[in-house]
Design a protein around this motif. Structure first.
Motif, PDB file in Angstrom:
ATOM      1  N   SER A  14      37.456  35.780  39.356  1.00 50.34           N
ATOM      2  CA  SER A  14      37.777  34.810  40.395  1.00 50.34           C
ATOM      3  C   SER A  14      39.250  34.929  40.768  1.00 50.34           C
ATOM      4  CB  SER A  14      37.486  33.392  39.915  1.00 50.34           C
ATOM      5  OG  SER A  14      36.109  33.242  39.628  1.00 50.34           O
ATOM      6  N   GLU A  15      39.539  34.671  42.012  1.00 53.77           N
ATOM      7  CA  GLU A  15      40.933  34.714  42.448  1.00 53.77           C
ATOM      8  C   GLU A  15      41.740  33.685  41.662  1.00 53.77           C
ATOM      9  OE1 GLU A  15      41.444  34.163  46.626  1.00 53.77           O
ATOM     10  OE2 GLU A  15      43.414  35.111  46.636  1.00 53.77           O
ATOM     11  N   GLY A  16      42.884  34.123  41.183  1.00 57.19           N
ATOM     12  CA  GLY A  16      43.724  33.246  40.371  1.00 57.19           C
ATOM     13  C   GLY A  16      43.501  33.391  38.882  1.00 57.19           C
ATOM     14  N   ALA A  17      42.398  34.004  38.500  1.00 57.80           N
ATOM     15  CA  ALA A  17      42.121  34.202  37.082  1.00 57.80           C
ATOM     16  C   ALA A  17      42.908  35.391  36.556  1.00 57.80           C
ATOM     17  CB  ALA A  17      40.626  34.429  36.863  1.00 57.80           C
ATOM     18  N   SER A  18      42.990  35.475  35.245  1.00 59.85           N
ATOM     19  CA  SER A  18      43.676  36.604  34.635  1.00 59.85           C
ATOM     20  C   SER A  18      42.744  37.801  34.556  1.00 59.85           C
ATOM     21  CB  SER A  18      44.176  36.230  33.232  1.00 59.85           C
ATOM     22  OG  SER A  18      43.072  35.938  32.398  1.00 59.85           O
ATOM     23  N   HIS A  82      44.832  38.395  42.789  1.00 62.88           N
ATOM     24  CA  HIS A  82      44.790  38.064  44.203  1.00 62.88           C
ATOM     25  C   HIS A  82      43.647  38.825  44.857  1.00 62.88           C
ATOM     26  CE1 HIS A  82      46.313  38.120  48.445  1.00 62.88           C
ATOM     27  NE2 HIS A  82      46.671  36.892  48.117  1.00 62.88           N
ATOM     28  N   TRP A  83      43.117  38.305  45.953  1.00 61.42           N
ATOM     29  CA  TRP A  83      41.987  38.966  46.607  1.00 61.42           C
ATOM     30  C   TRP A  83      42.328  40.404  46.981  1.00 61.42           C
ATOM     31  CZ3 TRP A  83      42.711  41.041  51.361  1.00 61.42           C
ATOM     32  CH2 TRP A  83      43.784  40.535  52.121  1.00 61.42           C
ATOM     33  N   SER A  84      43.586  40.655  47.274  1.00 63.56           N
ATOM     34  CA  SER A  84      43.997  41.999  47.686  1.00 63.56           C
ATOM     35  C   SER A  84      43.988  43.000  46.529  1.00 63.56           C
ATOM     36  CB  SER A  84      45.391  41.959  48.317  1.00 63.56           C
ATOM     37  OG  SER A  84      46.330  41.463  47.375  1.00 63.56           O
ATOM     38  N   ASP A  85      43.786  42.497  45.317  1.00 62.37           N
ATOM     39  CA  ASP A  85      43.723  43.404  44.170  1.00 62.37           C
ATOM     40  C   ASP A  85      42.366  44.087  44.037  1.00 62.37           C
ATOM     41  OD1 ASP A  85      45.674  41.035  42.260  1.00 62.37           O
ATOM     42  OD2 ASP A  85      46.360  42.863  43.279  1.00 62.37           O
ATOM     43  N   LYS A 108      35.828  49.382  38.877  1.00 58.70           N
ATOM     44  CA  LYS A 108      35.861  48.752  40.190  1.00 58.70           C
ATOM     45  C   LYS A 108      36.038  47.251  40.008  1.00 58.70           C
ATOM     46  CE  LYS A 108      33.906  50.580  43.636  1.00 58.70           C
ATOM     47  NZ  LYS A 108      32.977  51.167  44.631  1.00 58.70           N
ATOM     48  N   LEU A 109      37.060  46.720  40.611  1.00 65.71           N
ATOM     49  CA  LEU A 109      37.372  45.295  40.502  1.00 65.71           C
ATOM     50  C   LEU A 109      36.937  44.559  41.755  1.00 65.71           C
ATOM     51  CD1 LEU A 109      38.764  42.851  39.143  1.00 65.71           C
ATOM     52  CD2 LEU A 109      40.877  43.573  40.289  1.00 65.71           C
ATOM     53  N   GLN A 110      36.137  43.544  41.557  1.00 67.19           N
ATOM     54  CA  GLN A 110      35.742  42.648  42.646  1.00 67.19           C
ATOM     55  C   GLN A 110      36.396  41.296  42.406  1.00 67.19           C
ATOM     56  OE1 GLN A 110      31.532  41.917  42.888  1.00 67.19           O
ATOM     57  NE2 GLN A 110      31.650  40.940  44.888  1.00 67.19           N
ATOM     58  N   VAL A 111      36.971  40.731  43.445  1.00 65.13           N
ATOM     59  CA  VAL A 111      37.622  39.429  43.339  1.00 65.13           C
ATOM     60  C   VAL A 111      36.856  38.446  44.209  1.00 65.13           C
ATOM     61  CG1 VAL A 111      39.755  38.120  43.656  1.00 65.13           C
ATOM     62  CG2 VAL A 111      39.848  40.532  42.970  1.00 65.13           C
ATOM     63  N   ILE A 112      36.413  37.366  43.602  1.00 61.98           N
ATOM     64  CA  ILE A 112      35.658  36.369  44.350  1.00 61.98           C
ATOM     65  C   ILE A 112      36.507  35.108  44.554  1.00 61.98           C
ATOM     66  CG2 ILE A 112      33.404  37.217  43.665  1.00 61.98           C
ATOM     67  CD1 ILE A 112      33.329  35.117  41.491  1.00 61.98           C
ATOM     68  N   PRO A 113      36.283  34.432  45.673  1.00 63.61           N
ATOM     69  CA  PRO A 113      37.107  33.255  45.977  1.00 63.61           C
ATOM     70  C   PRO A 113      36.902  32.121  44.973  1.00 63.61           C
ATOM     71  CG  PRO A 113      35.809  33.944  47.882  1.00 63.61           C
ATOM     72  CD  PRO A 113      35.329  34.749  46.730  1.00 63.61           C
TER      73      PRO A 113
END
Lengths: 113, 117
Positions: A14-18, A82-85, A108-113
């Motif tokens: 999740s965005e903001g998570a480590s 960040h989502w851009s990561d 592969k890294l997916q970032v979810i809101p």
């Protein structure tokens, strides 16, 4: 011969998570270690590298990695994603610096809101 | 960082034809260039290392007659896939490094997606 293992093919955070991406290497001597990021349609960008000295390495975009010789690991971390990561991340090892570099299979890294 | 540009970004060619991929260092002189191949869901594999003005050094298992590498100038290296076949379809990426030590950073191009039909 050197080798690199990235055990996680795909990670979602999740965005903001480590974030921590794992990397284990096999090499007989002290290795040169790298982390690269590849966004879709882009080349590889160097995030950080370890050649010698301090085992905690700071890189660009807020990333850091720690070289642990006893565990043959070089894990990549970021305290707040960040989502851009969202991208693919490659760990690599090279006995001769930037020559003869061996890459892992990538995470592969997916970032979810 | 320095800029390395590959051309084309993607190419489709017919089986049996040859295709040339260019790798240019735009703002520095690259004495050494590396060519990699990346299959889907696999890592980058080093194919060959080329030094300007010298013959390329190929990695074990890479056919030098099939993958012709030329590094005739300090800003340009080319990879020609001769008599391409569908199994040559892959992502080819180069990196370039200026003269220096083993710690001199090599910069990557954006890659070329080759599809052989």
């Amino acid at each position: 011969a050197q080798s690199v293992t990235q055990p996680d093919i795909h990670i979602t955070v999740s965005e903001g998570a480590s974030l921590e991406l794992r990397c284990n290497y096999s090499y007989g001597a002290t290795p040169y270690l790298f982390w690269y990021v590849q966004s879709p349609g882009q080349g590889l960008q160097l995030l950080l590298k370890y050649f010698s000295g301090d085992t905690l390495v700071q890189g660009i975009k807020g990333f850091e990695a720690e070289f642990k010789r006893s565990q043959s690991s070089f894990n990549l971390r970021k305290p707040s994603v960040h989502w851009s990561d969202a991208a693919e991340y490659f760990c690599a090892v090279g006995p001769g610096g930037y020559q003869k570099v061996t890459f892992g299979t990538g995470t592969k890294l997916q970032v979810i809101p | 960082g320095a800029v390395v540009s590959q051309h084309p970004s993607w190419v489709i060619c017919k089986s049996g034809t040859s295709v040339k991929i260019e790798c240019r260092s735009l703002d520095f002189q690259a004495t050494t260039m590396f060519w990699y191949r990346q299959f889907p869901k696999q890592s980058l594999m080093l194919m060959a290392t080329s030094n300007e003005g010298s013959k390329a050094t190929y990695e074990q298992g890479v056919e030098k007659d099939k993958f012709l590498i030329n590094h005739a100038s300090l800003t340009l290296s080319t990879l020609t896939v001769t008599s391409a076949h569908p199994e040559d379809s892959s992502f080819y990426i180069c990196s370039a490094r200026r003269q220096g030590t083993r710690r001199t950073e090599a910069f990557f191009g954006q890659g070329t997606r080759l599809t052989v039909v």
